[in-house]
Enzyme design. Structure first.
Site, PDB file in Angstrom:
ATOM      1  N   GLY A 160       3.214   4.340  -4.549  1.00 27.06           N
ATOM      2  CA  GLY A 160       3.314   2.838  -4.333  1.00 27.06           C
ATOM      3  C   GLY A 160       3.586   2.083  -5.524  1.00 27.06           C
ATOM      4  O   GLY A 160       3.004   0.570  -5.376  1.00 27.06           O
ATOM      5  N   ASP A 186       7.255   5.442  -4.865  1.00 27.14           N
ATOM      6  CA  ASP A 186       7.393   4.317  -3.993  1.00 27.14           C
ATOM      7  C   ASP A 186       9.020   4.762  -2.938  1.00 27.14           C
ATOM      8  O   ASP A 186       9.118   5.646  -3.030  1.00 27.14           O
ATOM      9  CB  ASP A 186       7.683   3.103  -4.286  1.00 27.14           C
ATOM     10  CG  ASP A 186       7.269   1.884  -3.310  1.00 27.14           C
ATOM     11  OD1 ASP A 186       7.471   2.069  -2.436  1.00 27.14           O
ATOM     12  OD2 ASP A 186       6.031   1.175  -3.860  1.00 27.14           O
ATOM     13  N   TYR A 223      -6.815  -1.220   9.545  1.00 27.39           N
ATOM     14  CA  TYR A 223      -7.078  -1.087   7.811  1.00 27.39           C
ATOM     15  C   TYR A 223      -8.351  -0.009   7.131  1.00 27.39           C
ATOM     16  O   TYR A 223      -8.231   0.688   5.722  1.00 27.39           O
ATOM     17  CB  TYR A 223      -7.065  -1.912   6.757  1.00 27.39           C
ATOM     18  CG  TYR A 223      -6.465  -2.258   5.624  1.00 27.39           C
ATOM     19  CD1 TYR A 223      -5.563  -0.804   4.288  1.00 27.39           C
ATOM     20  CD2 TYR A 223      -7.144  -2.868   4.656  1.00 27.39           C
ATOM     21  CE1 TYR A 223      -5.814  -1.514   3.657  1.00 27.39           C
ATOM     22  CE2 TYR A 223      -7.451  -2.785   3.131  1.00 27.39           C
ATOM     23  CZ  TYR A 223      -6.764  -2.516   2.912  1.00 27.39           C
ATOM     24  OH  TYR A 223      -6.549  -2.183   1.611  1.00 27.39           O
TER      25      TYR A 223
HETATM   26  P1  NAD Z   1       1.083  -3.167  -2.021  1.00 26.61           P
HETATM   27  O1  NAD Z   1       1.322  -2.927  -0.217  1.00 26.61           O
HETATM   28  O2  NAD Z   1       1.624  -4.409  -2.474  1.00 26.61           O
HETATM   29  O3  NAD Z   1       2.248  -2.157  -1.530  1.00 26.61           O
HETATM   30  C1  NAD Z   1       1.885  -0.925  -1.524  1.00 26.61           C
HETATM   31  C2  NAD Z   1       3.584  -0.254  -1.540  1.00 26.61           C
HETATM   32  O4  NAD Z   1       3.545   1.007  -0.624  1.00 26.61           O
HETATM   33  C3  NAD Z   1       4.444  -0.423  -1.164  1.00 26.61           C
HETATM   34  O5  NAD Z   1       4.855  -1.183  -2.505  1.00 26.61           O
HETATM   35  C4  NAD Z   1       4.808   0.403  -0.377  1.00 26.61           C
HETATM   36  O6  NAD Z   1       6.490   0.423  -0.374  1.00 26.61           O
HETATM   37  C5  NAD Z   1       4.239   1.455  -0.681  1.00 26.61           C
HETATM   38  N1  NAD Z   1       4.232   2.356   0.739  1.00 26.61           N
HETATM   39  C6  NAD Z   1       3.869   2.365   1.594  1.00 26.61           C
HETATM   40  N2  NAD Z   1       4.162   3.369   2.875  1.00 26.61           N
HETATM   41  C7  NAD Z   1       4.550   4.260   1.170  1.00 26.61           C
HETATM   42  C8  NAD Z   1       4.485   5.640   1.979  1.00 26.61           C
HETATM   43  N3  NAD Z   1       4.401   6.439   3.165  1.00 26.61           N
HETATM   44  N4  NAD Z   1       4.823   6.191   0.955  1.00 26.61           N
HETATM   45  C9  NAD Z   1       5.026   6.101  -0.937  1.00 26.61           C
HETATM   46  N5  NAD Z   1       4.743   4.606  -0.682  1.00 26.61           N
HETATM   47  C10 NAD Z   1       4.134   3.730   0.384  1.00 26.61           C
HETATM   48  O7  NAD Z   1      -0.232  -3.109  -1.664  1.00 26.61           O
HETATM   49  P2  NAD Z   1      -1.541  -2.851  -3.584  1.00 26.61           P
HETATM   50  O8  NAD Z   1      -1.489  -4.598  -2.812  1.00 26.61           O
HETATM   51  O9  NAD Z   1      -0.202  -3.230  -3.927  1.00 26.61           O
HETATM   52  O10 NAD Z   1      -2.312  -2.071  -2.992  1.00 26.61           O
HETATM   53  C11 NAD Z   1      -2.245  -0.940  -3.425  1.00 26.61           C
HETATM   54  C12 NAD Z   1      -4.130  -0.652  -3.605  1.00 26.61           C
HETATM   55  O11 NAD Z   1      -4.536  -1.282  -3.631  1.00 26.61           O
HETATM   56  C13 NAD Z   1      -3.653   0.122  -1.863  1.00 26.61           C
HETATM   57  O12 NAD Z   1      -4.317   1.368  -1.393  1.00 26.61           O
HETATM   58  C14 NAD Z   1      -4.360  -1.225  -1.041  1.00 26.61           C
HETATM   59  O13 NAD Z   1      -5.157  -0.731   0.181  1.00 26.61           O
HETATM   60  C15 NAD Z   1      -5.837  -1.376  -2.225  1.00 26.61           C
HETATM   61  N6  NAD Z   1      -5.792  -2.787  -2.077  1.00 26.61           N
HETATM   62  C16 NAD Z   1      -4.999  -4.143  -2.952  1.00 26.61           C
HETATM   63  C17 NAD Z   1      -5.928  -5.432  -2.005  1.00 26.61           C
HETATM   64  C18 NAD Z   1      -4.760  -6.687  -2.677  1.00 26.61           C
HETATM   65  O14 NAD Z   1      -5.331  -8.014  -2.928  1.00 26.61           O
HETATM   66  N7  NAD Z   1      -4.082  -6.233  -3.132  1.00 26.61           N
HETATM   67  C19 NAD Z   1      -6.748  -5.409  -2.320  1.00 26.61           C
HETATM   68  C20 NAD Z   1      -8.050  -4.427  -1.942  1.00 26.61           C
HETATM   69  C21 NAD Z   1      -7.345  -3.267  -1.986  1.00 26.61           C
END
Ligand code: NAD
Length: 311
Positions: free
Chosen positions: A8, A34, A138
């Site tokens: 990701g 990704d 989620y």
């Molecule tokens: P994001 O949505 O910006 O990025 C997630 C990435 O995962 C995307 O680039 C997407 O293309 C990729 N993805 C989706 N399905 C996929 C698959 N089947 N195989 C491979 N890649 C895939 O999310 P983020 O904000 O970068 O979050 C990263 C982690 O941090 C996640 O686990 C999220 O739950 C956690 N998180 C984020 C936040 C926040 O505010 N951004 C807060 C709490 C937790």
């Protein structure tokens, strides 16, 4: 750590974590991955869909990966739009990573969790083991992910670690599909248009963290001594907690006129189900967590960077 795989890696966190890891550890190879087959980012990059275990296996084998930062996920709002896919990516995707971790004897797997594990029954300022009754798909997938990580640690001695991240404020990659996205969108729209319509009420208060603190937290936890850790994937971190209207006031102080409106949509009920502050005593005690950025510093950096980008 010799070779790190970031799943990701094109998302909000991965797009900043990957270059930070490459800068900080120049002897370590950091492989970004990704869904996009050809995103035009710095190599090494490999397309990996985490719901297909064989794709994870072939990259782990090809690069001799020993550490994974597993960021691939569907976030809260996106997950409500497609709960089945959220389950596949967030639970089955992690299960695949853990199975590959077991099969190939990986040293460490870092998996961010989220404040979304909490729910309406959770009192404010919860600690790690306070009741988790999420109402979103989620949140449910994140509880499962935390428990899966702990299970693989107990049963197979796999070193799985994670932090319950709050909303992340950042200016490199605009977030999409999350409930805390308004705390970033407000900056972009304020700088570009001088106005923004929040999708939450003005009194909505949620915990947040600035990206550089979130990245430090992930890297610091990854480097902590295993014997110091009381939890695997459940560490709370606390940094900022502000209402939407407090954020608008601070932005207006920096940029002059800012016309903020509030039109809550379905994401309001998700925001209302989460705590507004977190008890992060365990992270402070066990691996030395503390945030560098307060709200004033975040607003200064966000506005400066976005204004520079707009010039
Ligand atoms: P994001 O949505 O910006 O990025 C997630 C990435 O995962 C995307 O680039 C997407 O293309 C990729 N993805 C989706 N399905 C996929 C698959 N089947 N195989 C491979 N890649 C895939 O999310 P983020 O904000 O970068 O979050 C990263 C982690 O941090 C996640 O686990 C999220 O739950 C956690 N998180 C984020 C936040 C926040 O505010 N951004 C807060 C709490 C937790």
């Amino acid at each position: 750590m010799d070779t790190i795989l970031v799943t990701g890696a094109l998302g909000q966190i991965g797009s900043e974590l990957t270059p930070t890891l490459r800068n900080r550890y120049d002897k370590v190879e950091v492989v970004a991955s990704d869904l996009d087959p050809d995103p035009g980012v710095s190599p090494p990059y490999e397309p990996v869909d985490v719901t297909d275990r064989s794709q994870i296996e072939s990259v782990v084998e090809e690069y001799d990966v020993d550490t994974v930062f597993h960021l691939a996920a569907l976030l809260s709002a996106a997950g409500e739009q497609n709960p089945g896919r959220a389950f596949e990516v967030n639970v089955e995707g992690l299960h695949n990573v853990l199975e590959v971790g077991r099969e190939y004897g990986l040293n460490r797997i870092v998996v961010p969790s989220s404040i979304a594990v909490y729910g309406p029954a959770t009192p404010d300022n919860p600690s790690e083991r306070t009741i988790r009754t999420p109402t979103t798909m989620y949140g449910i997938t994140k509880v499962l992910a935390e428990n899966l990580g702990t299970y693989y640690h107990q049963q197979y001695d796999l070193d799985v670690r994670g932090i319950r991240l709050p909303g992340i404020v950042s200016h490199e990659t605009r977030p999409d599909g999350g409930t805390t996205d308004y705390a970033v969108d407000a900056f972009y729209e304020a700088v570009d248009e001088g106005e923004y319509t929040y999708f939450v009420r003005e009194d909505t208060r949620l915990p947040m963290v600035y990206m550089s603190d979130a990245i430090d937290a992930l890297i610091d936890l990854a480097g902590a001594d295993e014997s110091d850790l009381r939890f695997q994937c459940e560490y709370n971190i606390s940094a900022l907690s502000f209402t939407a209207s407090e954020l608008s006031d601070r932005i207006e102080e920096r940029i002059g006129r800012f016309d903020a409106r509030y039109e809550p949509d379905e994401r309001q009920s998700i925001a209302d189900s989460w705590p507004s502050t977190l008890d992060d005593t365990a992270a402070r005690t066990d691996w030395g967590w503390s945030a560098e950025y307060d709200l004033d510093r975040v607003v200064d950096e966000m506005v400066q960077n976005l204004q520079r980008g707009a010039e």
